[in-house]
Design a protein around this motif. Structure first.
Motif, mmCIF file in Angstrom:
data_model
loop_
_atom_site.group_PDB
_atom_site.id
_atom_site.type_symbol
_atom_site.label_atom_id
_atom_site.label_comp_id
_atom_site.label_asym_id
_atom_site.label_seq_id
_atom_site.Cartn_x
_atom_site.Cartn_y
_atom_site.Cartn_z
ATOM 1 N N VAL A 1 -7.018 -1.866 -2.106
ATOM 2 C CA VAL A 1 -7.467 -1.218 -2.680
ATOM 3 C C VAL A 1 -8.740 -0.932 -3.174
ATOM 4 O O VAL A 1 -9.733 0.292 -3.148
ATOM 5 C CB VAL A 1 -6.935 -0.459 -3.871
ATOM 6 C CG1 VAL A 1 -7.182 1.154 -5.090
ATOM 7 C CG2 VAL A 1 -5.225 0.198 -3.255
ATOM 8 N N TRP B 1 0.537 4.134 -3.225
ATOM 9 C CA TRP B 1 0.452 5.979 -2.564
ATOM 10 C C TRP B 1 1.895 5.952 -3.277
ATOM 11 O O TRP B 1 1.830 7.739 -3.884
ATOM 12 C CB TRP B 1 0.654 5.932 -1.863
ATOM 13 C CG TRP B 1 -1.043 6.056 -1.309
ATOM 14 C CD1 TRP B 1 -1.630 5.050 -0.942
ATOM 15 C CD2 TRP B 1 -2.095 6.965 -1.382
ATOM 16 N NE1 TRP B 1 -3.029 5.543 -0.745
ATOM 17 C CE2 TRP B 1 -3.814 6.435 -1.137
ATOM 18 C CE3 TRP B 1 -2.094 8.074 -2.678
ATOM 19 C CZ2 TRP B 1 -4.324 7.246 -1.477
ATOM 20 C CZ3 TRP B 1 -2.798 8.658 -2.371
ATOM 21 C CH2 TRP B 1 -5.103 8.056 -2.078
ATOM 22 N N TRP C 1 -12.587 6.005 3.263
ATOM 23 C CA TRP C 1 -11.685 5.970 2.278
ATOM 24 C C TRP C 1 -10.624 6.345 2.675
ATOM 25 O O TRP C 1 -9.217 5.440 2.647
ATOM 26 C CB TRP C 1 -12.080 6.518 1.128
ATOM 27 C CG TRP C 1 -11.509 6.533 -0.224
ATOM 28 C CD1 TRP C 1 -11.114 5.072 -0.709
ATOM 29 C CD2 TRP C 1 -10.605 7.086 -0.833
ATOM 30 N NE1 TRP C 1 -10.449 5.288 -1.950
ATOM 31 C CE2 TRP C 1 -9.597 6.740 -1.852
ATOM 32 C CE3 TRP C 1 -9.942 8.357 -0.380
ATOM 33 C CZ2 TRP C 1 -8.646 7.156 -2.773
ATOM 34 C CZ3 TRP C 1 -8.599 9.154 -0.897
ATOM 35 C CH2 TRP C 1 -8.142 8.405 -1.874
ATOM 36 N N THR D 1 -2.660 -6.188 -2.153
ATOM 37 C CA THR D 1 -2.456 -4.371 -2.406
ATOM 38 C C THR D 1 -4.122 -3.976 -3.200
ATOM 39 O O THR D 1 -4.411 -3.249 -2.849
ATOM 40 C CB THR D 1 -1.766 -3.875 -2.738
ATOM 41 O OG1 THR D 1 -0.357 -4.290 -2.069
ATOM 42 C CG2 THR D 1 -1.440 -2.091 -2.900
ATOM 43 N N SER E 1 -0.034 12.616 -3.208
ATOM 44 C CA SER E 1 0.398 11.912 -1.820
ATOM 45 C C SER E 1 1.974 12.878 -1.325
ATOM 46 O O SER E 1 2.316 11.927 -0.975
ATOM 47 C CB SER E 1 0.607 10.225 -2.418
ATOM 48 O OG SER E 1 2.219 10.151 -3.767
ATOM 49 N N MET F 1 -3.927 10.626 5.690
ATOM 50 C CA MET F 1 -5.030 9.825 4.850
ATOM 51 C C MET F 1 -6.778 10.596 5.179
ATOM 52 O O MET F 1 -7.257 10.463 4.009
ATOM 53 C CB MET F 1 -4.786 8.561 4.947
ATOM 54 C CG MET F 1 -2.907 8.410 3.981
ATOM 55 S SD MET F 1 -2.869 8.323 2.563
ATOM 56 C CE MET F 1 -3.839 8.402 2.011
ATOM 57 N N ILE G 1 0.724 -0.835 -0.264
ATOM 58 C CA ILE G 1 -0.209 -0.023 -0.072
ATOM 59 C C ILE G 1 1.004 1.339 -0.010
ATOM 60 O O ILE G 1 0.709 2.397 -0.990
ATOM 61 C CB ILE G 1 -1.156 -0.166 1.320
ATOM 62 C CG1 ILE G 1 -1.862 1.541 1.236
ATOM 63 C CG2 ILE G 1 -0.267 0.355 2.405
ATOM 64 C CD1 ILE G 1 -3.173 0.178 0.398
ATOM 65 N N GLY H 1 -11.439 -0.291 -0.825
ATOM 66 C CA GLY H 1 -11.628 1.257 -0.657
ATOM 67 C C GLY H 1 -12.459 1.701 -1.380
ATOM 68 O O GLY H 1 -13.397 2.998 -1.074
ATOM 69 N N HIS I 1 -7.232 3.732 3.718
ATOM 70 C CA HIS I 1 -5.400 4.101 3.607
ATOM 71 C C HIS I 1 -4.804 4.062 4.521
ATOM 72 O O HIS I 1 -3.755 3.189 4.432
ATOM 73 C CB HIS I 1 -5.964 4.857 1.961
ATOM 74 C CG HIS I 1 -6.017 4.225 1.010
ATOM 75 N ND1 HIS I 1 -5.491 3.751 0.092
ATOM 76 C CD2 HIS I 1 -7.519 4.493 0.514
ATOM 77 C CE1 HIS I 1 -6.355 3.064 -0.612
ATOM 78 N NE2 HIS I 1 -7.088 3.745 -1.301
#
Lengths: 383, 76
Positions: A375, A276, A330, A371, A284, A314, A272, A378, A334
């Motif tokens: 994601v 990002w 959300w 991952t 990010s 986040m 993760i 999410g 993360h």
């Protein structure tokens, strides 16, 4: 905006006139005027907000470098920018939240605040200006000429959906006196724009055609179809947003400007944290530089650094995407993912002799799969 | 200064069975240091050398090796 019928004629004509102008300063001035005209066309009210924010931020920048009270003017600048963001974007959301909380007690008053309009590109320009003021305070960049700063803030190719470029990177390009048109600009621009349009109009919109009905009436579909729609949305949002970024980068190249990349195969990230570094990179990086680092500095608590900082950073990143709780959830999702990854890293470091298998190819592929699934789950809140 | 950085990184981020690092060892891109560990590296540099390196300068591209770190530290 990019799919608007006027966008490409406007882009081509403005790029042609841009290169016909003899001097760098004139070109930058013309590009700024084009950008302001673009903003005015799509959202006339936003033009006043952009001009006010630009004058305010540039004024603060000059005060920062010319006075001894740099920290004070930096704080005033940041406070002003954040207040504008809160007033236009979050006031309605905050009022609803407070009213929701106080509604349990009948004696407490309910607030009524009329929601203000949300100016086009506000979230992006505020983040750009915060980075500008902070980079000046850190000694990374100087305020530069006003015309360059205006062009940086209003640049129509990146105004609506980024990337959130830094003034440090754009300033030398805008100041370069020897900038000449190169065929290479045209080639890169054409390639990126075509790729971007293909991603957006062919792949993302086509996927949306199949997926949107499932999201609109989920009860009419089986669980498997709904899960497939979630994974489909995961791909749709990638192709949509990275397509936008391609068009923005390609369009900027027509003016000889190199804008930072925003995506780098994010769904092939093995964890993760790597995700990002590959997804919406300009955002990010911003979160890392202006939230994560400041929140972490001077703190030694492992719990704070490993859990709270990523979750807070986040969570705020989620709220930046929209003034609603589901965006924040959300972001927190993360943040929790990043915290888990950090704990996993600490565990790996402490038990390195038993962790040799993590370097195997299959473990890397498993990381990519996990991952991607994390994601994708999410995105359920995001949508 | 170089040796102090190498010692700190070795002690904080590496384990006994890792190969010793040099000034040219890739630390971030090779996965030896994750981006979150960079905060403690930034704090160490500030405490030990009195140099406050801004976050945007601490990236995988510009802060990947001890030699690159030294270049950035010299700029501030």
């Amino acid at each position: 905006m990019f799919t608007n019928v006027l966008y490409f004629p406007f882009l081509m004509v403005s790029a042609l006139i841009y290169w016909l102008l003899p001097k760098r300063g004139l070109r930058t001035g013309f590009l700024s005027l084009c950008s302001l005209a673009f903003i005015w066309h799509f959202d006339p009210k936003a033009l006043y907000v952009v001009l006010a924010l630009t004058l305010f931020t540039y004024g603060m920048a000059l005060l920062m470098v010319r006075s001894q009270r740099q920290q004070l003017y930096h704080s005033i600048g940041l406070l002003g920018l954040l207040l504008v963001l809160i007033a236009f974007k979050y006031l309605g959301f905050l009022t609803e939240t407070v009213n929701g909380l106080t509604s349990f007690v009948s004696s407490l008053p309910q607030f009524e605040i009329e929601k203000l309009f949300l100016p086009l590109g506000l979230s992006y320009i505020i983040f750009k200006y915060i980075s500008y003021l902070t980079d000046i305070m850190w000694g990374i960049v100087k305020p530069g000429r006003f015309i360059d700063f205006l062009c940086y803030g209003s640049l129509f190719t990146t105004f609506v959906a980024g990337p959130i470029e830094r003034f440090e990177r754009l300033k030398p390009q805008l100041e370069s006196p020897r900038d000449r048109f190169q065929v290479n600009h045209l080639e890169v621009a054409f390639f990126r724009i075509v790729i971007g349009l293909f991603k957006k109009l062919v792949i993302a919109d086509w996927m949306g055609y199949f997926i949107n009905p499932i999201w609109q009436h989920p009860s009419e579909y089986s669980a498997i179809i709904r899960v497939a729609a979630l994974f489909g949305y995961s791909m749709q949002i990638y192709f949509d947003f990275s397509g936008y970024s391609d068009i923005a980068i390609g369009s900027s190249r027509l003016f000889g400007l190199t804008i930072m990349e925003n995506f780098n195969n994010p769904y092939f990230a093995p964890n993760i944290s790597q995700f990002w570094r590959r997804w919406h990179i300009s955002l990010s990086d911003w979160i890392r530089d202006y939230l994560f680092f400041p929140l972490s500095q001077g703190r030694s608590s492992k719990l704070w650094l490993t859990l709270f900082v990523p979750v807070i950073a986040m969570g705020l990143c989620g709220l930046w995407h929209g003034a609603a709780w589901h965006y924040m959830i959300w972001g927190v999702w993360h943040g929790i993912g990043i915290a888990i990854y950090q704990y996993w890293n600490q565990y790996k470091r402490a038990h390195k002799k038993r962790m040799g298998w993590t370097k195997a190819k299959w473990a890397n592929n498993l990381g990519i799969l996990m991952t991607f699934v994390y994601v994708t789950i999410g995105w359920w809140w995001f949508r | 200064m170089e040796q102090k950085l190498i010692d700190f990184i070795t002690e904080e981020f590496l384990s006994d069975d890792d190969d010793p690092i040099t000034t040219q060892t890739k630390l971030i891109s090779s996965g030896l240091i994750d981006s979150f560990s960079l905060v403690s590296l930034q704090t160490f540099i500030a405490k030990e050398f009195g140099k406050k390196i801004p976050a945007p300068k601490i990236t995988a591209q510009s802060f990947d090796t001890v030699a690159q770190m030294m270049e950035i530290i010299d700029q501030f």
